[in-house]
Design a protein around this motif. Structure first.
Motif, mmCIF file in Angstrom:
data_model
loop_
_atom_site.group_PDB
_atom_site.id
_atom_site.type_symbol
_atom_site.label_atom_id
_atom_site.label_comp_id
_atom_site.label_asym_id
_atom_site.label_seq_id
_atom_site.Cartn_x
_atom_site.Cartn_y
_atom_site.Cartn_z
ATOM 1 N N GLU A 173 36.456 46.051 36.213
ATOM 2 C CA GLU A 173 36.229 45.368 37.495
ATOM 3 C C GLU A 173 37.583 44.788 37.936
ATOM 4 O OE1 GLU A 173 32.613 43.295 38.286
ATOM 5 O OE2 GLU A 173 31.866 43.709 36.272
ATOM 6 N N LYS A 174 38.327 45.598 38.663
ATOM 7 C CA LYS A 174 39.724 45.283 38.939
ATOM 8 C C LYS A 174 39.910 44.067 39.844
ATOM 9 C CE LYS A 174 41.821 49.747 37.871
ATOM 10 N NZ LYS A 174 40.727 50.422 37.203
ATOM 11 N N HIS A 175 38.866 43.673 40.541
ATOM 12 C CA HIS A 175 39.017 42.481 41.385
ATOM 13 C C HIS A 175 39.141 41.212 40.545
ATOM 14 C CE1 HIS A 175 34.686 42.509 40.526
ATOM 15 N NE2 HIS A 175 34.678 41.221 40.831
ATOM 16 N N LEU A 176 38.781 41.286 39.246
ATOM 17 C CA LEU A 176 38.903 40.126 38.363
ATOM 18 C C LEU A 176 40.289 40.040 37.711
ATOM 19 C CD1 LEU A 176 35.420 40.253 36.585
ATOM 20 C CD2 LEU A 176 36.177 38.548 38.238
ATOM 21 N N VAL A 177 41.083 41.122 37.802
ATOM 22 C CA VAL A 177 42.414 41.150 37.198
ATOM 23 C C VAL A 177 43.346 40.239 38.005
ATOM 24 C CG1 VAL A 177 44.394 42.607 36.605
ATOM 25 C CG2 VAL A 177 42.066 43.475 36.300
ATOM 26 N N VAL A 178 44.030 39.328 37.289
ATOM 27 C CA VAL A 178 44.857 38.357 38.014
ATOM 28 C C VAL A 178 46.349 38.465 37.695
ATOM 29 C CG1 VAL A 178 43.008 36.685 38.373
ATOM 30 C CG2 VAL A 178 44.324 36.599 36.238
ATOM 31 N N ASN A 179 46.713 39.224 36.643
ATOM 32 C CA ASN A 179 48.123 39.383 36.328
ATOM 33 C C ASN A 179 48.286 40.566 35.383
ATOM 34 O OD1 ASN A 179 50.730 38.527 34.548
ATOM 35 N ND2 ASN A 179 50.877 37.712 36.628
ATOM 36 N N ILE A 180 49.370 41.335 35.565
ATOM 37 C CA ILE A 180 49.611 42.488 34.697
ATOM 38 C C ILE A 180 51.032 42.443 34.158
ATOM 39 C CG2 ILE A 180 49.688 45.007 34.532
ATOM 40 C CD1 ILE A 180 47.724 45.167 36.816
ATOM 41 N N GLY A 181 51.149 42.560 32.844
ATOM 42 C CA GLY A 181 52.453 42.660 32.211
ATOM 43 C C GLY A 181 52.749 44.104 31.850
ATOM 44 N N THR A 182 53.589 44.302 30.861
ATOM 45 C CA THR A 182 53.938 45.654 30.418
ATOM 46 C C THR A 182 52.908 46.207 29.442
ATOM 47 O OG1 THR A 182 56.262 45.056 30.636
ATOM 48 C CG2 THR A 182 55.777 47.070 29.400
ATOM 49 N N HIS A 183 52.391 45.338 28.562
ATOM 50 C CA HIS A 183 51.452 45.766 27.521
ATOM 51 C C HIS A 183 50.101 45.073 27.612
ATOM 52 C CE1 HIS A 183 54.877 47.695 25.615
ATOM 53 N NE2 HIS A 183 55.533 46.554 25.664
ATOM 54 N N CYS A 184 50.027 43.972 28.362
ATOM 55 C CA CYS A 184 48.798 43.185 28.452
ATOM 56 C C CYS A 184 48.506 42.830 29.906
ATOM 57 C CB CYS A 184 48.913 41.885 27.658
ATOM 58 S SG CYS A 184 49.362 42.087 25.943
ATOM 59 N N TYR A 185 47.293 42.342 30.115
ATOM 60 C CA TYR A 185 46.961 41.829 31.449
ATOM 61 C C TYR A 185 46.011 40.646 31.314
ATOM 62 C CZ TYR A 185 42.407 44.371 31.495
ATOM 63 O OH TYR A 185 41.126 44.837 31.231
ATOM 64 N N LEU A 186 45.918 39.859 32.391
ATOM 65 C CA LEU A 186 45.006 38.727 32.453
ATOM 66 C C LEU A 186 43.886 39.047 33.424
ATOM 67 C CD1 LEU A 186 47.278 35.544 32.847
ATOM 68 C CD2 LEU A 186 46.318 36.489 30.747
ATOM 69 N N ALA A 187 42.671 38.622 33.067
ATOM 70 C CA ALA A 187 41.534 38.782 33.974
ATOM 71 C C ALA A 187 40.652 37.554 33.866
ATOM 72 C CB ALA A 187 40.734 40.034 33.615
ATOM 73 N N LEU A 188 40.062 37.158 34.982
ATOM 74 C CA LEU A 188 39.080 36.087 34.922
ATOM 75 C C LEU A 188 37.870 36.583 34.151
ATOM 76 C CD1 LEU A 188 39.024 34.458 38.480
ATOM 77 C CD2 LEU A 188 40.256 33.711 36.443
ATOM 78 N N ALA A 189 37.288 35.706 33.351
ATOM 79 C CA ALA A 189 36.101 36.080 32.576
ATOM 80 C C ALA A 189 34.904 36.217 33.499
ATOM 81 C CB ALA A 189 35.825 35.028 31.514
#
Length: 530
Positions: free
Chosen positions: A330-346
């Motif tokens: 659910e890409k609308h929950l993704v809030v930040n993307i790094g090179t190897h990891c990403y952040l998403a709201l739960a």
């Protein structure tokens, strides 16, 4: 122990298990293949479901083989059906605390699309094969659980009685057995007992000697002919065995029934290889401004006409809700993307800023992460601590590597005025003791990899001081434990939010929260261009 079709005769089964355990001592597991539920009334099952009665042994079951019983298996990824009775899921790998590796595939074969909820498809079989056989170190698995028999299993073996193995059974399972090389393979559905002679997993004089496979089909529980429906056995995990001991050939070993039946080529061709995802498909711009899209290295694409491509991250064996390349995310929950990891709201978070740190590639737990991924995870943890501290909050982080297929590091901010770090620590320890969960305090700078082996089930919580509490999961574990503690009166005092399914909001509300978080987090974002 392994068991055939239970068909709803729970009392008959568990009374027999009690009698065996009284005579022979306790067994570790009961593995049920075939139809666990039957067409009988649900009164007997309700007694187990409500806790009036309890299974005397940790019992693991396969899913439905017909439409009538699909209703009992609500979660395709597996769930606890009753105390001591767990549904493994549609397909996957279960690793016991001893390291015993059990591969399971629920349902009956279907070559038609869409695949019914009680069946498996060629893609399911292919994903299991990819999940396990992709490494050069793969030697086989300890146990394979399927409900149907594998087709042709009777070739070169002892008589299978009235069951014609050239017509009956699943060719997909035969193909899977060739590749997985299980030491034991259990099946049911044919209402009879058949213990095939062990067979080889190598071609004599052409390939290195490998361990043998024992196929055992079990009858229906309480059948009037008194055919064997329970099989007791002792097994040492393959990974703990001496190589020479493992490959010892039984005196009555036969040729592989699938390999030399003349059918092998046609079996293998039925299973298409899954299409590979593009290496950089998951990199997309979260920023609404134009011209800020990052290259696959997290830098502006104009900085180099030929940016170095990163190593392709591990790919999921099938659909995954958390692999960033997956359409299920659910890409609308993704809030930040790094090179190897990403952040998403739960989804269904405990608070509006409850976030997940997730690897972009397919890793099951922290223990399996590569060095560069761990480095970025730590960078996200430090950054998020700074971010939340600036907002008057401290972070609590936990991971549950149990009944989950993709690593999710849950990071929950707790207002500083709400409680102290010691209060949070005490709440976890107290609730663990109440539920007979052994939470061990481990050194502040210790590495989880030093404590847990890949594949081992565990739960750990990390406090804002760096202190960690660790539990090695041996049998069952409450899936919502981390949330329940944090939602309790001792910490956030929102007990009604302990189950994420009770906290879901609309997609529009989720998008609003995600936009707000991205904006607030931007001053702390280490992934932005210099």
């Amino acid at each position: 122990m392994a068991c055939g079709d239970v068909e709803g005769k729970f009392d008959v089964l568990f009374n027999r298990v009690r009698a065996i355990q009284k005579k022979s001592g306790d067994f570790d597991l009961l593995l049920c293949v075939g139809n666990f539920f039957g067409s009988t009334p649900d009164a007997e099952w309700e007694e187990y479901k409500t806790g009036i009665k309890k299974a005397p042994i940790q019992t693991y079951v396969l899913g439905a083989n017909n439409q009538e019983t699909v209703k009992y298996f609500q979660d395709v990824d597996g769930c606890e059906l009753a105390e001591n009775i767990t549904y493994l899921g549609r397909k996957g790998i279960f690793t016991g605390s001893s390291g015993l590796q059990i591969v399971y595939l629920s349902g009956t074969e279907s070559l038609n699309e869409p695949v019914p909820g009680y069946s498996f498809s060629p893609k399911d079989v292919s994903s299991l094969r990819t999940m396990l056989c992709s490494t050069s170190q793969f030697k086989g698995v300890d146990i394979l659980l399927t409900s149907p028999w594998p087709k042709y299993v009777g070739n070169f073996g002892n008589s299978s009685g009235e069951v014609d193995t050239k017509k009956c059974g699943s060719a997909l399972i035969s193909s899977l057995a060739i590749d997985l090389k299980p030491r034991y393979h259990f099946a049911a559905l044919e209402k009879t007992y058949y213990e095939r002679l062990p067979y080889r997993n190598h071609i004599v004089l052409q390939e290195n000697t490998q361990h043998a496979t024992r196929f055992i089909a079990l009858a229906t529980v309480g059948n009037p002919e008194k055919k064997k429906y329970l099989y007791a056995f002792s097994i040492v995990p393959m990974k703990l065995m001496d190589a020479t001991e493992l490959i010892k050939q039984p005196p009555d070993v036969t040729e592989n029934p699938y390999r030399k039946s003349g059918k092998e080529a046609s079996i293998g061709k039925q299973i298409p290889a899954p299409e590979e995802e593009s290496a950089c498909q998951f990199f997309f711009d979260l920023n609404e401004k134009q011209g800020r899209k990052r290259s696959s290295m997290g830098r502006d694409s104009k900085s180099s006409p030929h940016p170095k491509q990163p190593r392709k991250p591990p790919q999921p064996p099938g659909p995954c809700w958390f692999c960033l390349a997956s359409p299920e995310v659910e890409k609308h929950l993704v809030v930040n993307i790094g090179t190897h990891c990403y952040l998403a709201l739960a989804k269904g978070g405990l608070s509006d800023d409850h976030v997940l740190i997730l690897p972009i590639g397919h890793y099951q737990s922290v223990v399996e992460l590569s060095a560069e991924v761990i480095e970025e995870v730590e960078k996200y943890k430090v950054t998020l601590k700074r971010f939340f501290k600036s907002r008057g909050k401290r972070c609590v982080l936990f991971e549950r590597n149990y009944k989950s297929h993709h690593l999710q590091l849950q990071l929950i901010p707790v207002p500083l005025g709400c409680c102290s770090t010691d209060d949070i620590k005490d709440a976890f320890i107290t609730q663990a003791q109440e539920q007979q969960i052994e939470l061990l305090e481990i050194p502040e700078h210790s590495d989880i990899k030093q404590i847990a082996q890949p594949g081992a089930a565990y739960f750990y919580v990390e406090l804002d001081t760096g202190e960690k509490l660790f539990h090695r999961i041996k049998k069952n574990f409450p899936l919502q434990f981390g949330r329940e503690v944090l939602a309790s009166e001792a910490i956030l005092n929102i007990p009604d939010k302990s189950d994420w399914r009770q906290c879901q909001i609309s997609k529009e509300e989720e998008e609003t929260l995600a936009r707000r978080f991205r904006k607030d987090f931007e001053p702390f974002d280490f992934t932005l261009d210099d």
